[in-house]
Scaffold this motif. Structure first.
Motif, PDB file in Angstrom:
ATOM      1  N   ALA A 173      49.783  41.870  19.031  1.00 43.33           N
ATOM      2  CA  ALA A 173      50.920  42.783  18.937  1.00 43.33           C
ATOM      3  C   ALA A 173      52.205  42.072  18.529  1.00 43.33           C
ATOM      4  CB  ALA A 173      51.116  43.514  20.261  1.00 43.33           C
ATOM      5  N   ILE A 174      52.477  40.940  19.145  1.00 45.56           N
ATOM      6  CA  ILE A 174      53.717  40.215  18.839  1.00 45.56           C
ATOM      7  C   ILE A 174      53.727  39.713  17.403  1.00 45.56           C
ATOM      8  CG2 ILE A 174      55.050  38.131  19.335  1.00 45.56           C
ATOM      9  CD1 ILE A 174      54.345  38.461  22.267  1.00 45.56           C
ATOM     10  N   SER A 175      52.655  39.075  16.990  1.00 50.74           N
ATOM     11  CA  SER A 175      52.606  38.526  15.637  1.00 50.74           C
ATOM     12  C   SER A 175      52.659  39.631  14.582  1.00 50.74           C
ATOM     13  CB  SER A 175      51.344  37.679  15.442  1.00 50.74           C
ATOM     14  OG  SER A 175      50.179  38.423  15.711  1.00 50.74           O
ATOM     15  N   GLU A 176      52.078  40.809  14.881  1.00 52.91           N
ATOM     16  CA  GLU A 176      52.123  41.913  13.927  1.00 52.91           C
ATOM     17  C   GLU A 176      53.544  42.458  13.775  1.00 52.91           C
ATOM     18  OE1 GLU A 176      49.684  43.475  11.839  1.00 52.91           O
ATOM     19  OE2 GLU A 176      48.925  41.466  12.242  1.00 52.91           O
ATOM     20  N   VAL A 177      54.260  42.583  14.885  1.00 50.46           N
ATOM     21  CA  VAL A 177      55.657  43.028  14.808  1.00 50.46           C
ATOM     22  C   VAL A 177      56.475  42.018  14.008  1.00 50.46           C
ATOM     23  CG1 VAL A 177      57.766  43.416  16.136  1.00 50.46           C
ATOM     24  CG2 VAL A 177      55.612  44.390  16.926  1.00 50.46           C
ATOM     25  N   ASP A 178      56.238  40.757  14.254  1.00 50.82           N
ATOM     26  CA  ASP A 178      56.967  39.703  13.537  1.00 50.82           C
ATOM     27  C   ASP A 178      56.723  39.798  12.032  1.00 50.82           C
ATOM     28  OD1 ASP A 178      58.650  37.488  13.375  1.00 50.82           O
ATOM     29  OD2 ASP A 178      56.962  36.083  13.424  1.00 50.82           O
ATOM     30  N   LYS A 179      55.478  40.055  11.632  1.00 50.18           N
ATOM     31  CA  LYS A 179      55.147  40.185  10.213  1.00 50.18           C
ATOM     32  C   LYS A 179      55.857  41.377   9.585  1.00 50.18           C
ATOM     33  CE  LYS A 179      50.528  38.113  10.538  1.00 50.18           C
ATOM     34  NZ  LYS A 179      49.069  38.387  10.459  1.00 50.18           N
ATOM     35  N   LEU A 180      55.878  42.489  10.316  1.00 51.13           N
ATOM     36  CA  LEU A 180      56.530  43.690   9.798  1.00 51.13           C
ATOM     37  C   LEU A 180      58.033  43.487   9.628  1.00 51.13           C
ATOM     38  CD1 LEU A 180      54.580  46.346  11.894  1.00 51.13           C
ATOM     39  CD2 LEU A 180      54.489  46.077   9.412  1.00 51.13           C
ATOM     40  N   LEU A 181      58.628  42.769  10.562  1.00 47.47           N
ATOM     41  CA  LEU A 181      60.061  42.489  10.460  1.00 47.47           C
ATOM     42  C   LEU A 181      60.363  41.526   9.317  1.00 47.47           C
ATOM     43  CD1 LEU A 181      61.059  42.145  14.230  1.00 47.47           C
ATOM     44  CD2 LEU A 181      61.656  44.013  12.668  1.00 47.47           C
ATOM     45  N   GLN A 182      59.482  40.563   9.117  1.00 44.48           N
ATOM     46  CA  GLN A 182      59.694  39.594   8.043  1.00 44.48           C
ATOM     47  C   GLN A 182      59.681  40.264   6.673  1.00 44.48           C
ATOM     48  OE1 GLN A 182      57.125  36.143   8.217  1.00 44.48           O
ATOM     49  NE2 GLN A 182      57.436  35.916  10.425  1.00 44.48           N
ATOM     50  N   LYS A 183      58.961  41.372   6.548  1.00 45.69           N
ATOM     51  CA  LYS A 183      58.897  42.078   5.266  1.00 45.69           C
ATOM     52  C   LYS A 183      60.252  42.640   4.859  1.00 45.69           C
ATOM     53  CE  LYS A 183      54.010  43.375   5.449  1.00 45.69           C
ATOM     54  NZ  LYS A 183      53.031  44.502   5.487  1.00 45.69           N
ATOM     55  N   VAL A 184      61.106  42.863   5.855  1.00 48.23           N
ATOM     56  CA  VAL A 184      62.461  43.357   5.547  1.00 48.23           C
ATOM     57  C   VAL A 184      63.506  42.294   5.869  1.00 48.23           C
ATOM     58  CG1 VAL A 184      61.919  45.799   5.773  1.00 48.23           C
ATOM     59  CG2 VAL A 184      62.525  44.500   7.813  1.00 48.23           C
ATOM     60  N   ASN A 185      63.054  41.038   5.830  1.00 48.32           N
ATOM     61  CA  ASN A 185      63.941  39.881   6.010  1.00 48.32           C
ATOM     62  C   ASN A 185      64.640  39.857   7.363  1.00 48.32           C
ATOM     63  OD1 ASN A 185      63.448  38.856   3.331  1.00 48.32           O
ATOM     64  ND2 ASN A 185      64.812  40.450   2.547  1.00 48.32           N
ATOM     65  N   LEU A 186      63.919  40.269   8.390  1.00 49.40           N
ATOM     66  CA  LEU A 186      64.441  40.211   9.746  1.00 49.40           C
ATOM     67  C   LEU A 186      63.586  39.283  10.588  1.00 49.40           C
ATOM     68  CD1 LEU A 186      65.312  43.965  10.307  1.00 49.40           C
ATOM     69  CD2 LEU A 186      66.937  42.092  10.079  1.00 49.40           C
ATOM     70  N   LYS A 187      64.144  38.880  11.721  1.00 49.74           N
ATOM     71  CA  LYS A 187      63.467  37.919  12.571  1.00 49.74           C
ATOM     72  C   LYS A 187      63.306  38.490  13.972  1.00 49.74           C
ATOM     73  CE  LYS A 187      63.928  33.192  14.383  1.00 49.74           C
ATOM     74  NZ  LYS A 187      64.791  31.983  14.397  1.00 49.74           N
TER      75      LYS A 187
END
Length: 256
Positions: free
Chosen positions: A93-107
């Motif tokens: 769950a954590i790594s998936e949220v991180d990936k989704l945020l990275q797609k919009v240049n967020l951390k």
């Protein structure tokens, strides 16, 4: 408003966590994730943003993915997630949220797990090893720690076992279609229809019908007044549970 708390909850665990954070985090406000999606594009102006949800099939619920793909973070400097469940660390769950945020240049700045009484069928039984009140008490203590960490903008990540989550996600993605049924004893009280956060259930004649927008949050199963809703054969004989502080109306009000 300094902190926006977006939550999704099927049986009340995540909503109870969101409420506790809101009580102890100055300048925060709670928003139902489902209701927020009705105002696309979703714009968030808070400096801190928390996303609270239950782990589903060892990963991120589909509705949370939809939210993260639609949301526009305007001023956010600190984003954190809180994942609830019986064993939330066993997943991705954590790594998936991180990936989704990275797609919009967020951390993603912080991520936490809050172990709670199991309420997500079909694979986990409601705990009988430890009393529910003890589990809920420990959860509150963990949430208080989260509040302290977020207040101080700490970068803290609970460890997760991502390989298990990746495998499980492949299996769950193939599990489509309605798997619910109603056994003898249904009194047509309408609880299932009312509680469904996605308005996916209808009463038709003497039958209960699930439509085509089921997110398998299992609110209908756990809030059934007679305990006669089943998920395939996997829920048969297992106790039902929803968080004691969260009512049927609380769950339904997520619709906004």
């Amino acid at each position: 408003m300094d902190t926006a708390l977006y939550y999704f909850s099927g049986t009340g665990n995540s909503l109870s966590v969101a409420r506790t954070i809101n009580e102890h985090l100055h300048g925060s406000k709670i928003f139902p994730l489902i209701g927020s999606l009705k105002q696309i594009p979703v714009e968030v102006n808070a400096i801190r943003v928390g996303i609270i949800f239950p782990i589903h099939y060892m990963s991120v619920p589909g509705i949370v993915r939809d939210f993260l793909m639609q949301v526009k973070f305007n001023n956010s400097k600190y984003i954190f997630v809180v994942v609830t469940g019986a064993y939330p660390k066993f997943g991705n769950a954590i790594s998936e949220v991180d990936k989704l945020l990275q797609k919009v240049n967020l951390k993603l700045n912080s991520a936490f797990f809050v172990p709670m009484v199991a309420a997500h069928f079909p694979y986990i039984k409601v705990s009988k090893v430890k009393p529910h009140n003890e589990i809920n008490s420990e959860a509150i203590q963990k949430v208080l720690h989260i509040c302290e960490s977020v207040s101080n903008l700490k970068h803290e990540f609970d460890y997760e076992y991502t390989i298990i989550g990746n495998i499980k996600q492949l299996v769950s993605n193939k599990a489509k279609g309605n798997k619910f049924s109603v056994g003898e004893g249904c009194i047509r009280c309408g609880y299932c229809m009312h509680v469904c956060p996605f308005q996916n259930i209808r009463l038709k004649g003497r039958n209960v019908q699930w439509l085509n927008n089921c997110h398998r949050c299992f609110a209908c199963l756990h809030y059934c007044s007679q305990g006669v809703i089943e998920y395939k054969k996997l829920s048969v004989g297992k106790p039902r549970y929803h968080h004691p502080s969260v009512s049927l109306n609380d769950i339904s009000q997520q619709r906004g």
